[in-house]
Design a protein around this motif. Structure first.
Motif, PDB file in Angstrom:
ATOM      1  N   ASP A  99      -4.398  -6.124  13.302  1.00  0.00           N
ATOM      2  CA  ASP A  99      -3.387  -6.491  12.304  1.00  0.00           C
ATOM      3  C   ASP A  99      -3.923  -7.759  11.548  1.00  0.00           C
ATOM      4  OD1 ASP A  99      -1.637  -4.519  13.004  1.00  0.00           O
ATOM      5  OD2 ASP A  99      -0.595  -5.692  14.436  1.00  0.00           O
ATOM      6  N   TRP A 141      -1.972  -1.535   3.191  1.00  0.00           N
ATOM      7  CA  TRP A 141      -1.063  -3.132   3.161  1.00  0.00           C
ATOM      8  C   TRP A 141       0.396  -2.927   3.306  1.00  0.00           C
ATOM      9  CZ3 TRP A 141      -4.864  -3.666  -1.133  1.00  0.00           C
ATOM     10  CH2 TRP A 141      -5.951  -4.534  -0.870  1.00  0.00           C
ATOM     11  N   LYS A 142       0.855  -1.794   2.783  1.00  0.00           N
ATOM     12  CA  LYS A 142       2.438  -1.633   2.992  1.00  0.00           C
ATOM     13  C   LYS A 142       2.807  -1.474   4.387  1.00  0.00           C
ATOM     14  CE  LYS A 142       3.400  -0.104  -1.892  1.00  0.00           C
ATOM     15  NZ  LYS A 142       3.912   1.233  -2.592  1.00  0.00           N
ATOM     16  N   SER A 143       1.883  -0.492   5.184  1.00  0.00           N
ATOM     17  CA  SER A 143       2.118  -0.155   6.336  1.00  0.00           C
ATOM     18  C   SER A 143       2.166  -1.316   7.475  1.00  0.00           C
ATOM     19  CB  SER A 143       1.370   0.999   6.925  1.00  0.00           C
ATOM     20  OG  SER A 143      -0.033   0.274   7.047  1.00  0.00           O
ATOM     21  N   ARG A 144       1.383  -2.376   6.978  1.00  0.00           N
ATOM     22  CA  ARG A 144       1.152  -3.458   7.691  1.00  0.00           C
ATOM     23  C   ARG A 144       2.213  -4.457   7.422  1.00  0.00           C
ATOM     24  NH1 ARG A 144      -3.309  -3.078  11.266  1.00  0.00           N
ATOM     25  NH2 ARG A 144      -3.895  -0.921  11.460  1.00  0.00           N
ATOM     26  N   GLY A 145       3.102  -4.463   6.403  1.00  0.00           N
ATOM     27  CA  GLY A 145       4.048  -5.447   5.992  1.00  0.00           C
ATOM     28  C   GLY A 145       3.457  -6.350   5.046  1.00  0.00           C
ATOM     29  N   GLU A 146       2.326  -5.965   4.430  1.00  0.00           N
ATOM     30  CA  GLU A 146       1.889  -7.056   3.270  1.00  0.00           C
ATOM     31  C   GLU A 146       2.262  -6.451   2.010  1.00  0.00           C
ATOM     32  OE1 GLU A 146      -0.142  -9.838   3.995  1.00  0.00           O
ATOM     33  OE2 GLU A 146      -0.324  -9.484   6.117  1.00  0.00           O
ATOM     34  N   ASP A 147       2.324  -7.368   1.017  1.00  0.00           N
ATOM     35  CA  ASP A 147       2.735  -7.033  -0.384  1.00  0.00           C
ATOM     36  C   ASP A 147       1.498  -6.779  -1.222  1.00  0.00           C
ATOM     37  OD1 ASP A 147       3.595  -6.943  -2.973  1.00  0.00           O
ATOM     38  OD2 ASP A 147       4.597  -8.879  -2.931  1.00  0.00           O
TER      39      ASP A 147
END
Length: 430
Positions: free
Chosen positions: A294, A320-326
């Motif tokens: 992560d 990135w989206k799946s890891r909560g990043e913008d």
């Protein structure tokens, strides 16, 4: 401004050795060298020249004596006082004293190790063996020499006025590309063209043209000597070499699967900000991202260097989206086979969705396509790779199987370990 055609006409001048400094290399090489110097200084590696464009008979075109003369010259080079001062005191990526005193003391006393050169048919077999921090610094100079000597073999047959016209046409061709790029809003682009350049003088001219034509859109150059001489940003992060060697050193399949992340864990301890760029395609981008820890999602961005660039960028955005990043805050650097059409297309497709940047290589610094008979100056695919580490073969799979390298059995093992399935073959554009 240098009259390149006249200098080429007088190509025997000692003022123009092909490689004229130990920092006439890519910035990422120096960054990686410091990392290797710190983490794995005793690893023994072998680098080897690989001509992917086998239709170019290098041994027929390039005189062996002249090749040896240029290689021998590189072994006489030492870091100058001015170069050392630039490395020790300059600010790179917002950080002063990027290079440690211990590394600089080692580098200031470095002589590149011996080379091994043989002719095999119509090709040269050129290898370098020794301690990893020393041997790795042969890669970029070796490629620069072979590329330029192949070009000189063609240029030596041309008259003085013919050379003037050739360079005038090449300059016009490049300037027309720059004029097109001027129409691209919020462009960010850098020179990545050292390894397969037409010549040092031509790369230097191209960089100056980019700075004048694109202004602040031109981020800098990967070439350290040109960056120093022209007061530009030195640009670069890391390359496939690191995971290839780390993987070869892995004692078993479990360690092999972790090797690409071990590389970035070491890198994470040394660098921050825009130097935290993931190069995920050494053993397949999808598998790399799927199994990535992560903390890697928090890195600044990704460099895309093989396969279909749009597909790879979409994969990164989804990750990135799946890891909560913008993704809009992330940097995507496109660097494979770029020319103006592809730059324009990718910029339009991804601008606003990510922070888009381009590392423009061979077709910036060596686009003489169509300018001489039989296209004899067209760039070709030449690489110099780490092929063994501590006696074990290295492997690269890439997102494009045309770029894969290593023994067949090991390639299959790596595909199994990294879960690489069917891949689409994409023509390698230098």
């Amino acid at each position: 401004m240098v009259d390149i055609a006249t200098r080429v006409w007088n190509h025997k001048w000692k003022i123009d050795p092909i490689v004229r400094s130990l920092i006439d290399t890519d910035f990422y090489k120096l960054l990686m060298c410091q990392s290797v110097f710190r983490n794995k200084p005793d690893t023994q590696v072998t680098f080897s020249l690989i001509n992917r464009s086998t239709h170019i008979p290098l041994a027929d075109l390039i005189d062996e004596g002249e090749l040896r003369e240029q290689l021998d010259h590189i072994r006489t080079l030492r870091l100058t006082r001015g170069e050392s001062t630039w490395m020790r005191g300059n600010t790179f990526y917002g950080k002063r004293q990027m290079f440690s005193p211990a590394f600089m003391e080692w580098f200031e006393n470095l002589q590149l190790p011996p080379y091994h050169l043989d002719r095999v048919g119509d090709q040269y077999e050129l290898t370098f063996e020794g301690a990893w921090p020393e041997v790795m610094l042969w890669e970029i100079p070796a490629l620069s020499i072979l590329m330029e000597l192949r070009g000189r073999a063609v240029l030596n047959r041309m008259g003085k006025f013919e050379l003037q016209v050739l360079y005038a046409r090449a300059m016009t061709k490049l300037w027309e590309k720059i004029e097109r790029l001027q129409q691209t809003p919020d462009l960010r682009i850098a020179d990545f063209g050292t390894r397969r350049r037409h010549s040092f003088l031509w790369q230097d001219w191209a960089v100056q043209a980019m700075r004048e034509g694109l202004g602040d859109s031109f981020a800098g150059t990967s070439n350290c000597l040109i960056a120093k001489n022209r007061d530009l940003e030195a640009i670069g992060t890391n390359a496939h070499e690191l995971p290839m060697v780390y993987a070869a050193l892995a004692p078993d399949d479990a360690a092999l699967a972790n090797a690409p992340y071990d590389v970035l864990s070491d890198w994470h301890e040394e660098h921050d900000g825009n130097l935290r760029i993931i190069l995920p395609d050494t053993y397949g981008t999808e598998g790399f991202l799927e199994n990535a820890p992560d903390w890697l999602a928090g890195w600044t961005g990704i460099r895309i260097d093989s396969g279909d660039p749009a597909t790879a960028a979409e994969t990164a955005i989804d990750w990135w989206k799946s890891r909560g990043e913008d993704p809009r805050e992330k940097l995507v650097i496109f660097s494979d086979g770029l020319d103006v059409d592809k730059i324009e297309t990718l910029h339009k497709q991804f601008s606003g969705r990510v922070r888009v940047s381009f590392g423009w290589g061979t077709l910036l610094t060596n686009d003489f396509r169509g300018l001489v008979d039989n296209d004899a100056l067209a760039p070709f695919s030449l690489v110099c790779k780490a092929v063994a580490a501590n006696g074990k073969a290295t492997v690269k799979l890439s997102d494009n199987p045309e770029k894969a390298m290593g023994p067949g059995a090991e390639i299959e093992r790596y595909k199994r370990v990294f879960g690489v399935g069917e891949q689409e073959r994409v023509e390698v554009v230098v």
